[in-house]
Design an enzyme around this catalytic site. Structure first.
Site, mmCIF file in Angstrom:
data_model
loop_
_atom_site.group_PDB
_atom_site.id
_atom_site.type_symbol
_atom_site.label_atom_id
_atom_site.label_comp_id
_atom_site.label_asym_id
_atom_site.label_seq_id
_atom_site.Cartn_x
_atom_site.Cartn_y
_atom_site.Cartn_z
ATOM 1 N N LYS A 112 16.204 -35.302 17.758
ATOM 2 C CA LYS A 112 16.915 -34.120 18.267
ATOM 3 C C LYS A 112 17.864 -33.558 17.208
ATOM 4 O O LYS A 112 17.935 -32.340 16.986
ATOM 5 C CB LYS A 112 17.697 -34.510 19.528
ATOM 6 C CG LYS A 112 18.688 -33.480 20.000
ATOM 7 C CD LYS A 112 18.003 -32.241 20.515
ATOM 8 C CE LYS A 112 18.984 -31.116 20.697
ATOM 9 N NZ LYS A 112 18.402 -29.955 21.315
ATOM 10 N N CYS B 104 24.964 -25.766 19.895
ATOM 11 C CA CYS B 104 24.003 -26.767 19.409
ATOM 12 C C CYS B 104 23.925 -26.814 17.897
ATOM 13 O O CYS B 104 24.317 -27.794 17.262
ATOM 14 C CB CYS B 104 22.630 -26.447 19.980
ATOM 15 S SG CYS B 104 22.688 -26.241 21.764
HETATM 16 N N1 SAJ Z 1 20.528 -17.630 13.726
HETATM 17 C C1 SAJ Z 1 20.551 -17.027 12.486
HETATM 18 N N2 SAJ Z 1 19.371 -16.878 11.807
HETATM 19 C C2 SAJ Z 1 18.172 -17.295 12.326
HETATM 20 C C3 SAJ Z 1 18.160 -17.914 13.591
HETATM 21 C C4 SAJ Z 1 19.357 -18.069 14.279
HETATM 22 O O1 SAJ Z 1 21.604 -16.632 11.971
HETATM 23 O O2 SAJ Z 1 17.147 -17.122 11.660
HETATM 24 C C5 SAJ Z 1 21.787 -17.856 14.440
HETATM 25 C C6 SAJ Z 1 21.848 -17.239 15.833
HETATM 26 O O3 SAJ Z 1 22.255 -15.904 15.798
HETATM 27 C C7 SAJ Z 1 22.852 -18.145 16.514
HETATM 28 C C8 SAJ Z 1 22.561 -19.516 15.885
HETATM 29 O O4 SAJ Z 1 21.898 -19.246 14.676
HETATM 30 O O5 SAJ Z 1 24.184 -17.784 16.195
HETATM 31 C C9 SAJ Z 1 21.730 -20.444 16.727
HETATM 32 O O6 SAJ Z 1 20.732 -19.735 17.451
HETATM 33 P P1 SAJ Z 1 19.253 -20.280 17.699
HETATM 34 O O7 SAJ Z 1 18.525 -19.276 18.484
HETATM 35 O O8 SAJ Z 1 18.654 -20.716 16.419
HETATM 36 O O9 SAJ Z 1 19.457 -21.641 18.502
HETATM 37 P P2 SAJ Z 1 20.254 -22.070 19.822
HETATM 38 O O10 SAJ Z 1 21.520 -22.738 19.386
HETATM 39 O O11 SAJ Z 1 20.364 -20.993 20.811
HETATM 40 O O12 SAJ Z 1 19.226 -23.197 20.386
HETATM 41 C C10 SAJ Z 1 18.885 -24.280 19.530
HETATM 42 C C11 SAJ Z 1 17.360 -24.449 19.527
HETATM 43 N N3 SAJ Z 1 16.976 -25.375 18.472
HETATM 44 C C12 SAJ Z 1 16.021 -25.075 17.549
HETATM 45 O O13 SAJ Z 1 15.452 -24.019 17.531
HETATM 46 C C13 SAJ Z 1 15.694 -26.132 16.562
HETATM 47 C C14 SAJ Z 1 16.899 -24.967 20.886
HETATM 48 O O14 SAJ Z 1 15.502 -25.249 20.867
HETATM 49 C C15 SAJ Z 1 17.671 -26.225 21.262
HETATM 50 O O15 SAJ Z 1 17.291 -26.728 22.538
HETATM 51 C C16 SAJ Z 1 19.147 -25.869 21.336
HETATM 52 O O16 SAJ Z 1 19.545 -25.448 20.018
HETATM 53 C C17 SAJ Z 1 19.926 -27.092 21.769
HETATM 54 O O17 SAJ Z 1 20.334 -27.127 22.941
HETATM 55 O O18 SAJ Z 1 20.057 -28.041 20.986
#
Ligand code: SAJ
Length: 420
Positions: free
Chosen positions: A204, A258
């Site tokens: 995880k 997360c």
């Molecule tokens: N972000 C970027 N660039 C990107 C992708 C995201 O700047 O290319 C930013 C987003 O705007 C946000 C942050 O990163 O601020 C995180 O967003 P996210 O959509 O990547 O992830 P979370 O935190 O909403 O959800 C993540 C997911 N993990 C992965 O994709 C590996 C989700 O599957 C998990 O279940 C969740 O964390 C968790 O609960 O751990």
């Protein structure tokens, strides 16, 4: 295995999981420390924004399969889905997990299965949970069973991903893993993979660290491109035409409960080995400062500038402001005396800077896009041009149509592209 499940914690993971279990015929008791959350859920309502969740919770409550309460009860399965925040020292705060585990001890009986879903440091099941649960006088592996099954759902798509994602099931022992599998196979359509608890805990953390490091690379590349005078978005788009390259999106930073938290659990586990992981965290955490500095540079010719910040949530189409880089940018600017009004259609009254749209953009000298909500993509630049004082736009997410905004008279700046 019996059909009664006690879900500890009714947040972003616990509530959807509880209602999906209920809609699959389980008798579910959702337990939360907040009276407000318990009351809301018992009315068939929800306290968080998540597409489709209201309908599922409402149906689960109406069917009688879901109830909420402040205290656990005797059950067959106890599923812990409580937060694991970060302390000031960047260490995992296991208070909620410890409390939730302690609170079920008086209700444990032979044959029970305890599942931890909260993101946790490697070794949590063996070192933290085992002694707490065995205080019941029941022995894990003989009388009761313990497994770590991390949630992996994406906020905004939780209900779909709860069903379709593959799941990793880490048993304290083989029987525990098998018992947990028999629960998840009742509603998961993805594949179920069995392993040991510590491996699952590490899996995880690696998943979210993988994403954080990749976003850090994108952010670093964006800063590099700004200095080189090339456009990161074009560079990334072309690089991604390579069959083995997937450059992530640059932006104002990484938020949410997360990805901005979990990599620190690996740093905590072995600071010497986790060098790149720490650096990536620091790179992403430095982005709001970069955005704030850029904003000030873009406005240095304006006296007492007023900024319209579009976005407070940590990412598009969610209402969550935990660790939000958008909020951080707004706070940084305000701490420097800059006049910032914010508009976020998903975040209701969570901040004193929050305004309605017209109020937010009226008389603004800079439109600052911080969150990638769909509502912002749909804005009409000609309409906005009539409201603002200075037609200037800084898009830190590259979501607006640059040509359309330029055509409406705006000077358009984008994070990762050449800045003045
Ligand atoms: N972000 C970027 N660039 C990107 C992708 C995201 O700047 O290319 C930013 C987003 O705007 C946000 C942050 O990163 O601020 C995180 O967003 P996210 O959509 O990547 O992830 P979370 O935190 O909403 O959800 C993540 C997911 N993990 C992965 O994709 C590996 C989700 O599957 C998990 O279940 C969740 O964390 C968790 O609960 O751990």
């Amino acid at each position: 295995m019996g059909r009664k499940v006690c879900v500890m914690g009714l947040g972003y993971i616990g509530l959807p999981t509880a209602s999906v279990l209920a809609s699959n015929g389980f008798e579910v008791l959702g337990v939360d420390v907040s009276q407000h959350i318990v009351d809301t859920v018992n009315h068939g309502d929800i306290h968080i924004e998540e597409p489709g969740l209201h309908t599922v919770v409402q149906a689960a409550i109406q069917s009688g399969n879901l109830r909420a309460a402040l205290e656990p009860e005797i059950a067959d399965v106890f599923l812990l889905a409580v937060p694991t925040p970060l302390t000031r020292e960047k260490q995992a705060d296991m208070t909620y997990v410890r409390r939730a585990a302690e609170s079920i001890v008086p209700y444990l009986k032979r044959g029970n299965l305890v599942i931890l879903e909260s993101t946790s440091p490697p070794g949590t099941c063996r070192e933290l949970l085992k002694p707490i649960l065995e205080a019941s006088g029941l022995s894990i592996g003989e009388d009761i069973y313990l497994a770590y099954c991390p949630e992996r759902v994406l906020p905004g798509k939780i209900l779909k991903e709860l069903i379709t994602n593959d799941r990793i099931i880490g048993g304290y022992d083989v029987v525990s893993a098998e018992r947990a599998r028999s629960l998840y196979e009742t509603f998961v359509e993805g594949e179920l993979f069995l392993t040991d608890a510590t491996t699952a805990e590490t899996v995880k953390l690696l998943e979210n660290t993988f994403r954080d490091v990749n976003i850090a690379l994108a952010n670093e590349a964006a800063l590099l491109c700004e200095r080189l005078g090339v456009d990161f978005w074009e560079v990334a788009r072309f690089a991604n035409r390579h069959p083995r390259v997937n450059v992530h999106q640059a932006g104002p930073g990484v938020g949410g409960h997360c990805i901005s938290v979990d990599p620190w659990f690996l740093v905590e586990a072995d600071p010497e080995a986790a060098q790149l992981i720490r650096l990536a965290r620091e790179r992403n955490d430095a982005m709001p400062e970069h955005v704030a500095e850029t904003v000030q540079a873009l406005l240095k010719d304006v006296e007492q500038p007023r900024i319209a910040a579009l976005g407070l949530a940590y990412k598009g189409n969610v209402d969550d402001i935990r660790e939000s880089p958008a909020l951080r940018v707004v706070e940084l600017l305000r701490a420097r005396g800059v006049d910032v009004a914010a508009y976020d259609p998903h975040v209701q009254g969570a901040s004193p800077m929050q305004r309605d749209f017209a109020d937010c953009v009226c008389g603004a000298d800079l439109l600052l896009v911080l969150t990638d909500h769909d509502e912002y993509r749909a804005l009409n630049p000609r309409f906005v041009a009539e409201q603002v004082r200075t037609k200037r736009l800084y898009d830190t997410r590259n979501i607006l149509d640059r040509a359309a905004w330029k055509e409406a008279g705006f000077a358009v700046y984008v994070l990762g592209a050449r800045l003045p």
